[in-house]
Scaffold this motif. Structure first.
Motif, PDB file in Angstrom:
ATOM      1  N   LYS A 454     -12.360  99.441 -10.615  1.00 15.29           N
ATOM      2  CA  LYS A 454     -11.293  98.794 -11.099  1.00 15.29           C
ATOM      3  C   LYS A 454     -10.781  99.539 -12.472  1.00 15.29           C
ATOM      4  O   LYS A 454      -9.551  99.472 -12.693  1.00 15.29           O
ATOM      5  CB  LYS A 454     -11.692  97.685 -11.601  1.00 15.29           C
ATOM      6  N   VAL A 455     -11.569 100.261 -13.117  1.00  7.16           N
ATOM      7  CA  VAL A 455     -10.995 100.926 -14.346  1.00  7.16           C
ATOM      8  C   VAL A 455     -10.234 102.196 -13.806  1.00  7.16           C
ATOM      9  O   VAL A 455      -9.405 102.562 -14.155  1.00  7.16           O
ATOM     10  CB  VAL A 455     -12.388 101.426 -15.239  1.00  7.16           C
ATOM     11  N   ILE A 456     -10.784 102.883 -12.636  1.00 13.02           N
ATOM     12  CA  ILE A 456      -9.985 104.066 -11.903  1.00 13.02           C
ATOM     13  C   ILE A 456      -8.508 103.566 -11.699  1.00 13.02           C
ATOM     14  O   ILE A 456      -7.523 104.217 -11.775  1.00 13.02           O
ATOM     15  CB  ILE A 456     -10.551 104.558 -10.867  1.00 13.02           C
ATOM     16  N   GLU A 457      -8.439 102.253 -11.184  1.00 11.76           N
ATOM     17  CA  GLU A 457      -7.354 101.597 -10.697  1.00 11.76           C
ATOM     18  C   GLU A 457      -6.444 101.525 -11.925  1.00 11.76           C
ATOM     19  O   GLU A 457      -5.112 101.882 -11.982  1.00 11.76           O
ATOM     20  CB  GLU A 457      -7.321 100.163 -10.025  1.00 11.76           C
ATOM     21  N   SER A 458      -6.937 101.150 -12.982  1.00 10.12           N
ATOM     22  CA  SER A 458      -6.140 100.891 -14.251  1.00 10.12           C
ATOM     23  C   SER A 458      -5.873 102.030 -14.943  1.00 10.12           C
ATOM     24  O   SER A 458      -4.634 102.422 -15.323  1.00 10.12           O
ATOM     25  CB  SER A 458      -7.198 100.065 -15.465  1.00 10.12           C
ATOM     26  N   ILE A 459      -6.647 103.316 -14.750  1.00  6.16           N
ATOM     27  CA  ILE A 459      -6.013 104.509 -15.099  1.00  6.16           C
ATOM     28  C   ILE A 459      -4.990 105.125 -14.277  1.00  6.16           C
ATOM     29  O   ILE A 459      -4.000 105.419 -14.918  1.00  6.16           O
ATOM     30  CB  ILE A 459      -7.119 105.540 -15.308  1.00  6.16           C
ATOM     31  N   ILE A 460      -5.088 104.996 -13.222  1.00  4.46           N
ATOM     32  CA  ILE A 460      -3.996 105.443 -11.884  1.00  4.46           C
ATOM     33  C   ILE A 460      -2.523 104.620 -12.411  1.00  4.46           C
ATOM     34  O   ILE A 460      -1.517 104.981 -12.267  1.00  4.46           O
ATOM     35  CB  ILE A 460      -4.411 105.156 -10.665  1.00  4.46           C
ATOM     36  N   GLU A 461      -2.690 103.320 -12.638  1.00  2.00           N
ATOM     37  CA  GLU A 461      -1.397 102.522 -13.079  1.00  2.00           C
ATOM     38  C   GLU A 461      -0.987 102.703 -14.535  1.00  2.00           C
ATOM     39  O   GLU A 461       0.009 102.081 -14.875  1.00  2.00           O
ATOM     40  CB  GLU A 461      -1.900 101.010 -12.591  1.00  2.00           C
ATOM     41  N   SER A 462      -1.817 103.240 -15.292  1.00  2.00           N
ATOM     42  CA  SER A 462      -1.393 103.376 -16.757  1.00  2.00           C
ATOM     43  C   SER A 462      -0.007 104.095 -17.053  1.00  2.00           C
ATOM     44  O   SER A 462       0.322 105.083 -16.191  1.00  2.00           O
ATOM     45  CB  SER A 462      -2.368 104.038 -17.598  1.00  2.00           C
ATOM     46  N   LYS A 463       0.577 103.909 -18.052  1.00  2.00           N
ATOM     47  CA  LYS A 463       1.471 104.668 -18.474  1.00  2.00           C
ATOM     48  C   LYS A 463       1.338 106.235 -18.811  1.00  2.00           C
ATOM     49  O   LYS A 463       2.230 107.012 -18.228  1.00  2.00           O
ATOM     50  CB  LYS A 463       2.428 104.151 -19.766  1.00  2.00           C
ATOM     51  N   SER A 464       0.113 106.359 -19.172  1.00  2.00           N
ATOM     52  CA  SER A 464      -0.316 107.842 -19.566  1.00  2.00           C
ATOM     53  C   SER A 464      -0.427 108.583 -18.382  1.00  2.00           C
ATOM     54  O   SER A 464      -0.179 109.986 -18.380  1.00  2.00           O
ATOM     55  CB  SER A 464      -1.568 107.724 -20.307  1.00  2.00           C
ATOM     56  N   PHE A 465      -0.694 108.049 -17.258  1.00  2.00           N
ATOM     57  CA  PHE A 465      -0.868 108.687 -16.048  1.00  2.00           C
ATOM     58  C   PHE A 465       0.290 108.699 -15.001  1.00  2.00           C
ATOM     59  O   PHE A 465       0.193 109.209 -13.868  1.00  2.00           O
ATOM     60  CB  PHE A 465      -2.160 108.191 -15.270  1.00  2.00           C
ATOM     61  N   SER A 466       1.368 108.308 -15.546  1.00  2.00           N
ATOM     62  CA  SER A 466       2.332 107.944 -14.427  1.00  2.00           C
ATOM     63  C   SER A 466       2.892 109.310 -14.068  1.00  2.00           C
ATOM     64  O   SER A 466       3.569 109.408 -12.827  1.00  2.00           O
ATOM     65  CB  SER A 466       3.739 107.093 -15.249  1.00  2.00           C
ATOM     66  N   LYS A 467       2.956 110.322 -14.773  1.00  2.00           N
ATOM     67  CA  LYS A 467       3.528 111.601 -14.295  1.00  2.00           C
ATOM     68  C   LYS A 467       2.797 112.171 -12.932  1.00  2.00           C
ATOM     69  O   LYS A 467       3.478 112.883 -12.116  1.00  2.00           O
ATOM     70  CB  LYS A 467       3.364 112.530 -15.323  1.00  2.00           C
ATOM     71  N   PHE A 468       1.369 111.715 -13.007  1.00  2.00           N
ATOM     72  CA  PHE A 468       0.799 112.134 -11.722  1.00  2.00           C
ATOM     73  C   PHE A 468       0.479 111.169 -10.546  1.00  2.00           C
ATOM     74  O   PHE A 468      -0.479 111.427  -9.898  1.00  2.00           O
ATOM     75  CB  PHE A 468      -0.837 112.584 -12.292  1.00  2.00           C
ATOM     76  N   ARG A 469       1.283 110.282 -10.490  1.00  2.00           N
ATOM     77  CA  ARG A 469       1.124 109.295  -9.333  1.00  2.00           C
ATOM     78  C   ARG A 469       2.498 109.159  -8.738  1.00  2.00           C
ATOM     79  O   ARG A 469       3.618 109.249  -9.223  1.00  2.00           O
ATOM     80  CB  ARG A 469       0.313 108.126 -10.116  1.00  2.00           C
ATOM     81  N   TYR A 470       2.423 108.641  -7.420  1.00  2.00           N
ATOM     82  CA  TYR A 470       3.258 108.257  -6.504  1.00  2.00           C
ATOM     83  C   TYR A 470       3.685 106.762  -6.922  1.00  2.00           C
ATOM     84  O   TYR A 470       2.555 105.942  -6.811  1.00  2.00           O
ATOM     85  CB  TYR A 470       3.293 108.526  -5.254  1.00  2.00           C
ATOM     86  N   ASP A 471       4.522 106.172  -7.135  1.00  2.00           N
ATOM     87  CA  ASP A 471       4.731 104.766  -7.601  1.00  2.00           C
ATOM     88  C   ASP A 471       4.616 103.965  -6.293  1.00  2.00           C
ATOM     89  O   ASP A 471       3.914 102.809  -6.385  1.00  2.00           O
ATOM     90  CB  ASP A 471       6.237 104.704  -7.911  1.00  2.00           C
ATOM     91  N   ASP A 472       4.666 104.326  -5.081  1.00  2.00           N
ATOM     92  CA  ASP A 472       4.432 103.553  -3.886  1.00  2.00           C
ATOM     93  C   ASP A 472       2.854 103.713  -3.360  1.00  2.00           C
ATOM     94  O   ASP A 472       2.716 103.074  -2.418  1.00  2.00           O
ATOM     95  CB  ASP A 472       5.305 103.888  -2.573  1.00  2.00           C
ATOM     96  N   LEU A 473       2.260 104.664  -4.108  1.00  2.00           N
ATOM     97  CA  LEU A 473       0.594 104.676  -3.673  1.00  2.00           C
ATOM     98  C   LEU A 473      -0.073 103.753  -4.588  1.00  2.00           C
ATOM     99  O   LEU A 473      -0.510 104.071  -5.437  1.00  2.00           O
ATOM    100  CB  LEU A 473       0.320 106.120  -3.837  1.00  2.00           C
ATOM    101  N   THR A 474      -0.356 102.455  -4.351  1.00  2.51           N
ATOM    102  CA  THR A 474      -1.038 101.361  -5.024  1.00  2.51           C
ATOM    103  C   THR A 474      -2.504 101.887  -4.518  1.00  2.51           C
ATOM    104  O   THR A 474      -2.935 102.645  -3.750  1.00  2.51           O
ATOM    105  CB  THR A 474      -0.969 100.345  -4.449  1.00  2.51           C
ATOM    106  N   LEU A 475      -3.564 101.316  -5.413  1.00  3.58           N
ATOM    107  CA  LEU A 475      -5.211 101.523  -5.270  1.00  3.58           C
ATOM    108  C   LEU A 475      -5.224 101.152  -3.760  1.00  3.58           C
ATOM    109  O   LEU A 475      -5.979 101.946  -3.109  1.00  3.58           O
ATOM    110  CB  LEU A 475      -5.762 100.641  -6.119  1.00  3.58           C
ATOM    111  N   GLN A 476      -4.928 100.005  -3.326  1.00  7.57           N
ATOM    112  CA  GLN A 476      -5.074  99.401  -1.776  1.00  7.57           C
ATOM    113  C   GLN A 476      -4.781 100.553  -0.818  1.00  7.57           C
ATOM    114  O   GLN A 476      -5.213 100.994   0.029  1.00  7.57           O
ATOM    115  CB  GLN A 476      -4.348  98.246  -1.682  1.00  7.57           C
ATOM    116  N   VAL A 477      -3.337 101.109  -0.983  1.00  7.63           N
ATOM    117  CA  VAL A 477      -3.011 102.387  -0.245  1.00  7.63           C
ATOM    118  C   VAL A 477      -4.066 103.633  -0.200  1.00  7.63           C
ATOM    119  O   VAL A 477      -4.394 104.127   0.665  1.00  7.63           O
ATOM    120  CB  VAL A 477      -1.720 102.703  -0.539  1.00  7.63           C
ATOM    121  N   LEU A 478      -4.266 103.951  -1.609  1.00  7.13           N
ATOM    122  CA  LEU A 478      -4.954 105.150  -2.001  1.00  7.13           C
ATOM    123  C   LEU A 478      -6.466 104.911  -1.045  1.00  7.13           C
ATOM    124  O   LEU A 478      -7.148 105.751  -0.325  1.00  7.13           O
ATOM    125  CB  LEU A 478      -5.486 105.215  -3.186  1.00  7.13           C
ATOM    126  N   LEU A 479      -7.160 103.628  -1.208  1.00  4.53           N
ATOM    127  CA  LEU A 479      -8.450 103.480  -0.508  1.00  4.53           C
ATOM    128  C   LEU A 479      -8.121 103.446   1.103  1.00  4.53           C
ATOM    129  O   LEU A 479      -9.368 103.666   1.706  1.00  4.53           O
ATOM    130  CB  LEU A 479      -8.898 102.001  -0.988  1.00  4.53           C
TER     131      LEU A 479
END
Length: 578
Positions: A454-479
């Motif tokens: 759950k913390v990892i999910e929060s990191i992925i969805e954080s503003k700080s990490f936004s540069k390194f994620r695709y917006d349409d890849l939610t945690l559920q999709v990643l899993l």
């Protein structure tokens, strides 16, 4: 690349992205005049101390004791120096994927089905690991009754040779800031200390990407007081029992690379000792082979019982690790573990990024999460067969380069509470024993994994990490990115919490922090002397109940130095009083 493009990746994509990469030259070997092949050893020799295992604890211990006494250090593997697969960061994973008899890494598979490794090289696990350097917490030190001043001095002694501050670039900075944004606070900056919150830890890789190991601590040794023998496999500790109330360790039998037998004995002296520092698998294994262990088990293997010790091999722990791969739309730098979030609920959050090309640009190696080294979380542990590994390796060889843009965020379960046991399979000391860790047997360990995800999910969805994620890849999709593989890692449960629990169980891997088997107050006393016998100690991670800090190597190296100084001080005081 959009969501549909990512969904067509094979199961290997999740696991296949390499973990580490660096640019460095092989480290120049130190001029150790005291290091020799065991084939050159005499048939019989005599020393004040005989140390079995030239690993993370054995090297600093031998170096320290050699200042005042004659020491024999027996290592079953070879030298790390001159081997670029060990010294060069960009070759991380190559030793772990080498299954040859001469490899510095010996693969073993626990009865749980998780593929693991044990070191077989001077310097031990510090020659194979991801390099993260972090001290134990002050409460850990206090609970063990260690002298805090000597502990700090011993850490500093180690750090002068092997510890460095890592560079922190964009990916690691984003994870660090995402941790803080997710509430893993305070931010403690760069520190070796184990503190709640987020920090940048140390590394044993220097600025050139060159690994420094416990073998480097032999630079402190007195060359006149130390003999190190390589490819020296100890088969048995020798005991005197006649006319004694307790068996007395007085020597060892070892064989060299040519299978020639040698004997090394302790010199006459009440305080001379044999010390076992063979690691969490090797130390309990050797005690059993020498006749110290559960008597029924020893007799089953036709081993003469020297001392019935039912706790040898019990309390075997391995910290479960689970990871999520995050594909990135932006280029990522190559980084090893540098940042850690130390949560109060018992999970450590770490990350790595980039691509590794061990063996040249034509030969990709996928680092810490590679099926080449046995890390195959796309299948539940019991299904990680040789055939499944081979298929995953082949699948990854076909991936497009875009698949390697991204990184992993992982959680390691603190402790853990779940534990198992070790048993002999045969009497050959080079053969792996049978070991069971019982991952997630205790509900609290499983909950820590869920909370860490759950913390990892929060990191992925954080503003700080936004540069390194695709917006349409939610945690559920990643899993669920393995939906096209034979096994869906995330069964479709209606309860999201249950799904995370299943994810933890199905994707569990090792982070190589296993410990136990010769624990304090069960097998050894608080001075690490083996209970029930004389002149024998065990000094290494097999004595631990919990893995110290976020990575145990700093504390295991510290323990070798700490106990060496303690033994010298005690012996000096005794000699003065006489």
């Amino acid at each position: 690349m959009g969501l549909e493009g990512w969904r067509v990746f094979s199961a290997a994509t999740i696991l296949g992205i390499l973990f580490f990469h660096g640019f460095c030259l092989s480290e120049k070997a130190p001029n150790y005049t005291f290091v020799h092949e065991a084939t050159s050893a005499p048939d019989v020799s005599f020393y004040d101390y005989i140390i079995i295992g030239g690993g993370t604890a054995g090297c600093p211990l031998a170096s320290t004791l050699s200042q005042n006494y004659s020491v024999l250090l027996l290592e079953r593997g070879g030298s790390p120096y001159g081997n670029p697969n060990i010294t060069n960061l960009n070759a991380f994973g190559a030793p772990l994927s080498d299954l040859s008899p001469s490899s510095p890494s010996q693969r073993f598979i626990s009865e749980d089905g998780v593929i693991n490794a044990r070191a077989r090289v001077l310097g031990g696990g510090s020659c194979l690991n991801a390099g993260f350097y972090s001290r134990a917490s002050t409460s850990y030190v206090r609970d063990l009754g260690w002298d805090g001043k000597l502990v700090n001095e011993s850490y500093e002694w180690v750090e002068k040779k092997v510890a460095f501050e890592p560079p922190v670039k964009q990916w690691q900075s984003a994870v660090r800031d995402g941790l803080i944004e997710s509430g893993v606070r305070p931010y403690n900056g760069f520190t070796y200390d184990h503190l709640y919150g987020t920090k940048v830890g140390g590394t044993i890789f220097d600025q050139n990407g060159t690994r420094h190991t416990a073998a480097d601590l032999l630079e402190y040794a007195n060359p006149k007081g130390l003999t190190v023998l390589l490819h020296a496999t100890v088969h048995k500790i020798l005991f005197r029992t006649k006319g004694r109330s307790k068996p007395l360790a007085h020597g060892v039998i070892f064989r060299d690379a040519a299978r020639i037998k040698h004997k090394a004995y302790l010199k006459a002296g009440a305080r001379n000792e044999v010390i076992v520092s063979a690691g969490a698998l090797g130390s309990p294994q050797l005690l059993m082979l020498s006749g110290i262990g559960p008597e029924d088990h020893l007799r089953h293997h036709n081993i003469t019982v020297i001392y019935h010790q039912p706790f040898v091999g019990l309390g075997m722990y391995d910290n479960p690790m689970n990871a999520i791969y995050v594909p990135s739309p932006s280029p990522v730098e190559v980084s090893l573990i540098q940042v850690v979030g130390i949560t109060r609920f018992g999970s450590y959050i770490e990350a790595a990024s980039g691509e590794n090309f061990a063996g040249g640009s034509a030969s990709r190696d996928f680092g810490m999460f590679s099926p080449k080294i046995g890390q195959l979380s796309t299948l539940p542990p019991k299904q990680r067969t040789p055939e499944a590994l081979a298929k995953a390796i082949d699948d990854m060889s076909k991936l497009d380069a875009v698949a390697f843009s991204g990184g992993f965020i992982l959680e390691k379960t603190m402790g853990p509470l779940s534990n198992g046991y070790l048993m002999l399979r045969q009497k050959n000391p080079n053969a792996n024993p049978s070991v069971t860790f019982n991952y997630f047997q205790e509900p609290e360990d499983l909950q820590r994994c869920v909370d860490g995800i759950k913390v990892i999910e929060s990191i992925i969805e954080s503003k700080s990490f936004s540069k390194f994620r695709y917006d349409d890849l939610t945690l559920q999709v990643l899993l669920n990115m393995t939906a096209n593989s034979p096994v869906n890692l995330l069964p479709k449960h209606s309860n999201a919490s249950t799904s995370l629990e299943q994810f933890c169980k199905d994707t569990v891997m090792t982070i190589w922090h296993y410990h136990g088997g010769c624990q304090v107050n069960r097998v050894v006393d608080e001075d690490y002397k083996v209970l029930g016998v004389d002149n024998l100690r065990v000094i290494d991670g097999s004595t631990f109940y919990d893995s110290p800090g976020t990575n145990p190597q700093a504390t295991v190296m510290m323990l070798g130095r700490y106990m060496g100084v303690t033994m010298l001080n005690e012996r000096l005081a005794s000699e003065k009083s006489n």
